[in-house]
Write an enzyme that holds these catalytic residues in place. Structure first.
Site, PDB file in Angstrom:
ATOM      1  N   HIS A 197       9.333  21.711  10.870  1.00  0.00           N
ATOM      2  CA  HIS A 197       9.188  21.248  12.229  1.00  0.00           C
ATOM      3  C   HIS A 197       8.915  19.869  12.273  1.00  0.00           C
ATOM      4  CE1 HIS A 197       7.472  23.562  15.691  1.00  0.00           C
ATOM      5  NE2 HIS A 197       6.823  22.600  16.038  1.00  0.00           N
ATOM      6  N   TYR A 225       8.636  30.653  20.944  1.00  0.00           N
ATOM      7  CA  TYR A 225       7.255  30.842  20.326  1.00  0.00           C
ATOM      8  C   TYR A 225       6.785  32.024  20.717  1.00  0.00           C
ATOM      9  CZ  TYR A 225       7.066  25.653  19.140  1.00  0.00           C
ATOM     10  OH  TYR A 225       7.249  24.509  18.765  1.00  0.00           O
ATOM     11  N   ASP A 249       7.349  27.938  11.939  1.00  0.00           N
ATOM     12  CA  ASP A 249       6.840  26.860  11.053  1.00  0.00           C
ATOM     13  C   ASP A 249       5.641  26.429  11.948  1.00  0.00           C
ATOM     14  OD1 ASP A 249       8.265  25.681  13.028  1.00  0.00           O
ATOM     15  OD2 ASP A 249       9.767  24.858  11.891  1.00  0.00           O
TER      16      ASP A 249
END
Length: 480
Positions: free
Chosen positions: A350, A239, A268
């Site tokens: 996700h 991330y 996402d």
């Protein structure tokens, strides 16, 4: 605690800890010791409220499953105030935990499908942990559609074919794997079982499956891969956070772990979805800001763009890059223009936890086949979301996927029985996959193709608008 050489630590009574339950002074109990964590309030990744709601009491049960060992070492030595005074508790026959034989859980071997494993895990893990794992956004339509889409595809078995042999081995980004099933990144595994991500990793090693480690794992990457066999294959989820120094430190750290073969850049979830089941457990704990409760803290950057972000990442790692969260054929096509630096894409929504009514991975696979099939020759295409059966795995492989991922299913396996529960989950899924391949008359994974599936029932749901490649490429600077 790093550098802590304090000789005398005075025992502290619970009542004294409770006095420091204020925004200006925050004490908590962890592992039998009292800590002053006031300095963490403005910088804690989960927001100050994540600490304040535990102030003045024993936070071990909430803290331990989601923080890797050694996290407390980052505190200043003086933050450790002393051991908590344990007050005596009256133990009676009524307070003793008694497990009746009729309440004993079923053996893992008796569980025959992933739904039964989920059912057992639901009974065993805490309600708040269940809500975090189970929940999805809004009306949870995408979460449901992830599974339903596979049910809409029919298989086309061929007969008079020698099906005595079945080889499920495959390659993903050049790494040989025994099975085409992998574990997708899923956070906070120790909420399900103390073994956490190490239990998942050990199960994957036994089955020869790829494991993509979550950046939000409850154990450190080093701890997760420490006992892995030399030939075990890991990926690592990235991330991109707002703190760029932290991003670069994470990437450098991961790039030095030889077990990790590629980085999965997650796209996402640039902003949190509204996960109502999860939020009901958090609602009373959330702070009120400008008249609204702030249910989630979100440290992920929302400013990523194709050229800028990929150029930045490529300069900081030698590892291949996989883009997670592709949900349209346009983005799959754009990703293919960045090959070979980008080596793969993971079609994912996700787990239905971001944008509700977003398409399942199967829809995106069919979109790519219809509008830009050359993508399959340039990138390794992976999928996850909603996989419950080996027939689901076979359908995705027949549509062009190189590997098929499970996220929640691995966590349910962990909750049902630790490492053995994950092994049972992977065993069921791979055995079902092998059975489906044999009944289709297919010996090897790479022999699966469009001739083995009937997608007619889904075709009316697949995007049928124009695809002007030059215009799509003109917009690759758009924010994701």
């Amino acid at each position: 605690m790093a550098g802590s050489e304090r000789v005398e630590l005075k025992p502290i009574a619970p009542a004294e800890v409770s006095k420091h339950n204020t925004p200006e002074s925050c004490w908590v109990i962890l592992y039998g010791n009292v800590y002053d964590v006031t300095e963490l309030l403005p910088t804690h990744p989960g927001g100050s409220q994540a600490i304040l709601r535990l102030a003045g009491r024993d936070a071990t049960e909430d803290y331990d499953p989601i923080h890797p060992p050694g996290t407390l070492d980052s505190l200043k030595p003086e933050a450790l105030l002393g051991p908590i005074i344990i007050e005596p508790t009256q133990i009676t026959k009524e307070t003793l935990p008694i497990t009746l034989e009729e309440d004993a859980p079923p053996s893992l071997d008796s569980l025959l499908n992933l739904d039964e494993i989920e059912e057992l895990a639901t009974k065993k893990i805490k309600p708040k942990s269940w809500a975090y794992y189970y929940g999805a956004s809004d009306d949870q339509l995408t979460k449901a559609l992830n599974t339903q889409a596979y049910r809409s595809i029919l298989l086309r078995p061929r007969v008079f074919v020698d099906c005595s042999r079945c080889d499920m081995s495959t390659q993903i980004l050049g790494n040989r794997l025994k099975v085409p099933v992998f574990v997708s990144p899923a956070a906070a595994a120790r909420l399900a079982h103390p073994s956490g991500e190490r239990g998942i990793a050990a199960a994957c090693a036994k089955l020869g499956a790829l494991y993509i480690i979550s950046q939000n794992a409850s154990l450190t990457p080093e701890d997760i891969v420490r006992d892995a066999p030399d030939d075990q294959v890991f990926g690592w989820q990235l991330y991109v956070e707002k703190d760029n120094a932290k991003n670069e430190a994470n990437i450098a750290r991961i790039s030095n772990l030889k077990s990790i073969k590629f980085i999965v850049l997650t796209l996402d979830a640039p902003f949190p979805g509204k996960r109502e089941i999860d939020e009901r457990f958090k609602y009373q704990e959330a702070p009120v800001v400008n008249g609204f409760r702030q249910e989630q803290y979100w440290g992920t950057s929302s400013t990523l763009t194709w050229r800028k972000t990929l150029r930045w990442l490529a300069r900081r790692t030698h590892l291949p890059i996989v883009l997670k969260g592709i949900q349209t054929h346009e983005d799959a096509f754009i990703a293919s223009t960045f090959a070979p630096r980008v080596r793969g894409i993971l079609l994912s929504n996700h787990g239905g936890r971001a944008l509700d009514t977003a398409p399942p991975a199967v829809h995106t696979l069919l979109e790519i086949r219809k509008h830009c099939p050359e993508v399959f020759g340039k990138l390794d295409v992976l999928v996850d979301g909603g996989v419950k059966r080996g027939t689901d795995v076979v359908k995705a492989l027949a549509l062009g996927a190189k590997g098929v991922g499970i996220g929640r299913a691995a966590l349910w396996g962990l909750g049902a029985g630790g490492q053995e529960g994950v092994e049972r989950t992977l065993q069921i899924l791979t055995e079902e996959t092998g059975t489906a391949m044999r009944l289709l008359g297919v010996e090897k994974v790479h022999n699966l193709g469009m001739a083995h599936v009937n997608t007619k029932a889904l075709e009316s749901q697949i995007y049928d608008g124009p695809f002007e490649r030059s215009k799509v490429l003109d917009h690759i600077e758009a924010k994701l």
